[in-house]
Design an enzyme around this catalytic site. Structure first.
Site, PDB file in Angstrom:
ATOM      1  N   TRP A 166      -5.994  14.139   7.284  1.00  0.00           N
ATOM      2  CA  TRP A 166      -4.519  14.319   7.518  1.00  0.00           C
ATOM      3  C   TRP A 166      -4.073  15.892   7.125  1.00  0.00           C
ATOM      4  O   TRP A 166      -2.910  16.212   6.938  1.00  0.00           O
ATOM      5  CB  TRP A 166      -3.794  13.212   6.884  1.00  0.00           C
ATOM      6  CG  TRP A 166      -4.339  12.859   5.604  1.00  0.00           C
ATOM      7  CD1 TRP A 166      -5.053  11.939   5.235  1.00  0.00           C
ATOM      8  CD2 TRP A 166      -4.302  13.901   4.109  1.00  0.00           C
ATOM      9  NE1 TRP A 166      -5.512  11.653   3.713  1.00  0.00           N
ATOM     10  CE2 TRP A 166      -4.856  12.918   3.293  1.00  0.00           C
ATOM     11  CE3 TRP A 166      -3.688  14.638   3.850  1.00  0.00           C
ATOM     12  CZ2 TRP A 166      -4.933  13.290   1.890  1.00  0.00           C
ATOM     13  CZ3 TRP A 166      -3.553  14.998   2.443  1.00  0.00           C
ATOM     14  CH2 TRP A 166      -4.387  14.348   1.622  1.00  0.00           C
TER      15      TRP A 166
ATOM     16  N   GLU B 185      -7.177   6.983  12.421  1.00  0.00           N
ATOM     17  CA  GLU B 185      -8.193   7.663  11.215  1.00  0.00           C
ATOM     18  C   GLU B 185      -9.759   7.885  11.586  1.00  0.00           C
ATOM     19  O   GLU B 185     -10.608   7.953  10.686  1.00  0.00           O
ATOM     20  CB  GLU B 185      -7.804   7.008  10.071  1.00  0.00           C
ATOM     21  CG  GLU B 185      -6.586   7.049   9.633  1.00  0.00           C
ATOM     22  CD  GLU B 185      -6.069   6.275   8.369  1.00  0.00           C
ATOM     23  OE1 GLU B 185      -6.262   5.088   8.376  1.00  0.00           O
ATOM     24  OE2 GLU B 185      -5.359   6.979   7.313  1.00  0.00           O
TER      25      GLU B 185
ATOM     26  N   ASN C  12       0.922  -1.128   0.051  1.00  0.00           N
ATOM     27  CA  ASN C  12       0.051  -0.120   0.079  1.00  0.00           C
ATOM     28  C   ASN C  12       0.828   1.133  -0.057  1.00  0.00           C
ATOM     29  O   ASN C  12       1.605   1.541   0.963  1.00  0.00           O
ATOM     30  CB  ASN C  12      -0.918  -0.024   1.417  1.00  0.00           C
ATOM     31  CG  ASN C  12      -2.032   1.076   1.165  1.00  0.00           C
ATOM     32  OD1 ASN C  12      -2.853   0.852   0.586  1.00  0.00           O
ATOM     33  ND2 ASN C  12      -1.810   2.276   1.719  1.00  0.00           N
ATOM     34  N   GLU C  13       0.776   1.943  -1.032  1.00  0.00           N
ATOM     35  CA  GLU C  13       1.406   3.382  -1.155  1.00  0.00           C
ATOM     36  C   GLU C  13       2.980   3.099  -0.599  1.00  0.00           C
ATOM     37  O   GLU C  13       3.344   3.766   0.036  1.00  0.00           O
ATOM     38  CB  GLU C  13       0.888   4.418  -0.352  1.00  0.00           C
ATOM     39  CG  GLU C  13      -0.683   4.644  -0.889  1.00  0.00           C
ATOM     40  CD  GLU C  13      -1.277   5.868   0.034  1.00  0.00           C
ATOM     41  OE1 GLU C  13      -0.868   6.174   0.887  1.00  0.00           O
ATOM     42  OE2 GLU C  13      -2.251   6.500  -0.622  1.00  0.00           O
TER      43      GLU C  13
ATOM     44  N   GLU D  43      -8.272   4.594  -4.293  1.00  0.00           N
ATOM     45  CA  GLU D  43      -8.710   5.333  -3.169  1.00  0.00           C
ATOM     46  C   GLU D  43      -9.217   6.651  -3.545  1.00  0.00           C
ATOM     47  O   GLU D  43      -8.366   7.399  -4.382  1.00  0.00           O
ATOM     48  CB  GLU D  43      -7.733   5.466  -1.897  1.00  0.00           C
ATOM     49  CG  GLU D  43      -7.231   4.093  -1.350  1.00  0.00           C
ATOM     50  CD  GLU D  43      -6.391   4.268  -0.374  1.00  0.00           C
ATOM     51  OE1 GLU D  43      -6.145   5.216   0.291  1.00  0.00           O
ATOM     52  OE2 GLU D  43      -5.735   3.189   0.114  1.00  0.00           O
TER      53      GLU D  43
HETATM   54  C1  GLA Z   1      -3.857   6.666   2.171  1.00  0.00           C
HETATM   55  C2  GLA Z   1      -3.985   5.049   2.734  1.00  0.00           C
HETATM   56  C3  GLA Z   1      -5.109   4.827   3.179  1.00  0.00           C
HETATM   57  C4  GLA Z   1      -5.602   5.679   4.294  1.00  0.00           C
HETATM   58  C5  GLA Z   1      -5.707   7.115   3.458  1.00  0.00           C
HETATM   59  C6  GLA Z   1      -6.492   8.095   4.389  1.00  0.00           C
HETATM   60  O1  GLA Z   1      -4.157   6.948   0.791  1.00  0.00           O
HETATM   61  O2  GLA Z   1      -3.521   4.233   1.427  1.00  0.00           O
HETATM   62  O3  GLA Z   1      -4.910   3.353   4.079  1.00  0.00           O
HETATM   63  O4  GLA Z   1      -4.831   6.021   5.332  1.00  0.00           O
HETATM   64  O5  GLA Z   1      -4.557   7.510   2.901  1.00  0.00           O
HETATM   65  O6  GLA Z   1      -6.672   9.147   3.587  1.00  0.00           O
END
Ligand code: GLA
Ligand code: GLA
Length: 695
Positions: free
Chosen positions: A329, A369, A171-172, A321
């Site tokens: 954030w 979150e 993820n990212e 997403e």
């Molecule tokens: C990122 C992450 C998610 C979540 C979002 C919140 O995109 O991949 O897991 O934390 O931010 O905006």
């Protein structure tokens, strides 16, 4: 691209296409609407009502599992995947497909405790720890082994699952590691690349400040300030290491899954800690996480980020997403306006997305979150935005057939290059100079006029484009030089923006002045660059205007090179000097801009570029505040209009088109209309019209 304006000129029905054999029944609809669902955070008893609400909103896929490692493997080697199987089956009962995420972005506590060597080290030497996420070292072999094992277990179990449509790896990708072991790996990587220290020392000009290396283990890691060759190689090592990190899981998954389960990872727009073109190479499709944070959505700037992602593999992509109204954030997490989330979804589709997924479905009761936007609250009941997403789902169902098999086919490309962005960011020379803003100064007017723009790398195939723009393409590899020169000689129209073609693939200055190896072709070069403390007037073919932040004084050598724009009175050096020049090369041309593009000059310059290259505007006059996107394919063009202006706007088409979804008011129907053919209509603020021409 099948240009609508050209089609009109024919004014004839399209030729009947030969009957092709029917493709196999698709498993998923052409436009996907999704939500990030975390069944591991909830009692299974709640799943049913969540999934029923998703189904009612036309949500047809969920992404599951990407942070659930401790639930899938609560202790080493103790795999528990039955709950995931039950979640997949529960989703299936509601006609919701599943995208599975591998959980390596959130290593469990037992792993961190047992294998502390897997933890990443920050640039300041501090080790990361458990309690957040992404605390792993992306180059650590033990971490890769453990990530590979869990990915393999998942793929063995779900690789043939009919309700699993694909995979997201990790993820990212974001944070590299700076331990002594990482540094040794970097040194080994440099050795494999440069072979000898003599070679490295020469190419990095280490005679400067006595930097010369006598052995490989003397080479430090520098990531923000230092030798430009060293800085560049560290980023390239970071890229290569993400690629092998990803490959580790890709290979494990591919060994067990059916090819219809396509694999991606979620990237992050302009984020540039690694070269996305290289990391995307190994994926089946690209995807990204589209967040606005503070403020409202700017359709051109958001559209550019979609186009960037589409350019990674030069095909349709997913929004993996996006924000359901607001995030948690930013400094100020304001909500998007009512209607804006839907406009944003259509912005994604218009630029070539196949999917829009909301992060996240339901507020987690605890965890970092809690304030983030969702579609249902902690109580499991819809929040106000839910009904807007339901409308998006209804839109997607209506428009799916029309958009199936279409993509963005642009005549215009803008080149984007990570190495060039890094090089400028390390030596901005004027703090206000931002390579992304420089790119957007070309993108905004070109997209508004042309309706679609590709953003691709400087080594992408270019012959299909009528116009190629290279803003701040600071570094040129030999492959890029060859590509650009062949494009111009083959009849293409190439436009360089300021700060282009200054350095080579080692971040070393070219010994020819800008545009370096292409200066001879241009018949001109940059005599001197200037960081500006105040803007400089410009005038010429694109009217009067100004250059801000940066200006390059151009010297013309060839009589064939024409001056387009000239600087006015400023620092003396620039007074009356060429600010933009162009030269015809056969049917093509090469142009160099030493000035920045601002306001009306930017629009005039874009019109000039399109005219020179023979690109027609998509419709003659677009009302202010209305955004256009175009998708084409299967003998049709689809124009997506969205009104971002607070006032209702009237849109006039040259020929009637079908309204695939409609929240517009029809004003006139033309004689050639097919279906509900409409020639003129109005759109309220955030209103969307998806207009189809063809069949
Ligand atoms: C990122 C992450 C998610 C979540 C979002 C919140 O995109 O991949 O897991 O934390 O931010 O905006
Ligand atoms: C100082 C240093 C020089 C050089 C200049 C640049 O004077 O002594 O080596 O770095 O700054 O302005």
């Amino acid at each position: 691209m099948r240009r609508v304006v050209l089609v009109f000129a024919l004014a004839l029905p399209l030729a009947t296409l030969a009957q092709a054999p029917l493709p196999p029944e698709p498993r998923t609809p052409p436009l996907l609407l999704g939500a990030a669902w975390y069944p591991e955070q909830w009692d299974e008893a709640t799943w049913e009502s969540d999934l029923a609400l998703m189904e009612q909103a036309h949500i047809n896929f969920v992404r599951v599992g990407e942070f659930a490692w401790s639930k899938m493997e609560p202790s080493e080697g103790n795999f528990k995947l039955d709950w995931l199987e039950r979640a997949i089956r529960a989703a299936e009962r509601h006609h919701i497909a599943v995208m599975l995420g591998t959980p390596s972005a959130a290593p469990p506590a037992w792993l961190t405790q047992k294998y502390p060597e897997t933890l990443r080290t920050n640039a300041d030497g501090r080790k990361d720890g458990h309690g957040n996420r992404q605390q792993f070292d992306w180059s650590d072999p033990k971490y890769r082994e453990l990530a590979r094992i869990i990915a393999t277990k998942m793929a063995e179990r779900f690789g043939h699952d009919p309700n699993v449509i694909g995979w997201q790896i990790d993820n990212e990708y974001a944070n590299e590691s700076y331990s002594d072991i990482d540094r040794t790996r970097f040194q080994q990587w440099l050795k494999a690349k440069y072979k000898t220290l003599d070679n490295l020392n020469k190419r990095w000009t280490t005679a400067y400040w006595s930097e010369t290396y006598q052995s490989w283990d003397q080479i430090p890691i520098q990531s923000t300030y230092g030798n430009p060759g060293l800085l560049l190689n560290w980023r390239e090592f970071v890229t290569d290491t993400w690629r092998s990190y990803q490959r580790n899981q890709l290979d494990a998954i591919r060994a067990h899954v059916e090819p219809r389960q396509r694999i991606t990872t979620n990237m992050m727009g302009w984020f540039n800690a690694y070269d996305h073109y290289l990391v995307a190479q190994d994926l089946d499709f690209a995807s990204w996480d589209d967040y606005i944070g503070t403020g409202q959505m700017n359709p051109a700037e958001n559209g550019a980020r979609h186009d960037l992602t589409r350019g990674f593999l030069r095909k349709n992509f997913w929004v993996m997403e996006t924000q359901p109204g607001f995030v948690n954030w930013s400094a100020n997490n304001n909500a998007l306006n009512k209607g804006e989330v839907r406009a944003m979804a259509w912005n994604a589709i218009g630029h070539g997305s196949e999917a829009v997924e909301y992060w996240q479905w339901r507020s987690a009761l605890n965890g970092q979150e809690q304030y983030h936007g969702t579609l249902v609250g902690a109580d499991g009941k819809p929040v106000p935005l839910y009904s807007e997403v339901q409308q998006i789902g209804a839109d997607f169902e209506k428009a799916g057939d029309a958009l199936a098999g279409t993509t963005v086919e642009s005549d215009v490309a803008i080149l984007q290059d990570y190495e060039s962005r890094w090089a400028i960011e390390w030596q901005k020379h004027n703090q206000a100079f931002d390579p992304v803003q420089s790119l957007l100064s070309f993108y905004r007017p070109l997209h508004a006029l042309a309706g679609s723009v590709d953003i691709v790398s400087d080594t992408a195939p270019l012959s299909r484009y009528k116009l190629v723009v290279a803003p701040a393409l600071n570094l040129l590899t030999p492959a890029a030089v060859t590509n650009l020169e062949a494009y111009v000689r083959g009849g293409g129209h190439l436009v360089f923006g300021q700060r282009s073609a200054m350095k080579d693939e080692d971040n070393t200055l070219f010994t020819q002045r800008q545009p370096g190896p292409l200066a001879e072709l241009l018949g001109a070069n940059v005599a001197q660059w200037y960081a500006l403390d105040k803007s400089v007037p410009v005038s010429g073919t694109w009217g009067p205007g100004e250059s801000k932040i940066w200006a390059e004084q151009i010297a013309v050598q060839s009589p064939e090179t024409k001056i387009l724009m000239t600087y006015g009175k400023s620092n003396g050096w620039l007074d009356d000097q060429p600010a933009a020049v162009t030269r015809k090369i056969g049917r093509g041309s090469i142009t160099y801009l030493g000035m920045s593009l601002e306001g009306a000059t930017a629009e005039a310059a874009a019109k000039w570029m399109l005219k020179e290259a023979g690109v027609e505007p998509v419709i003659p006059k677009v009302p202010k505040g209305v955004d256009i996107a175009v998708r084409s394919g299967n003998s049709k063009d689809i124009l997506i209009f969205t009104n971002y202006s607070p006032e209702t706007r009237t849109i006039n088409l040259l020929t009637p088109m079908d309204n695939v979804i409609c929240d517009c008011k029809v004003l006139a129907t033309g004689p050639l209309g097919i279906g509900n053919g409409v020639k003129s209509f109005t759109l309220p603020q955030y209103g969307v019209a998806v207009m189809m021409y063809g069949k």
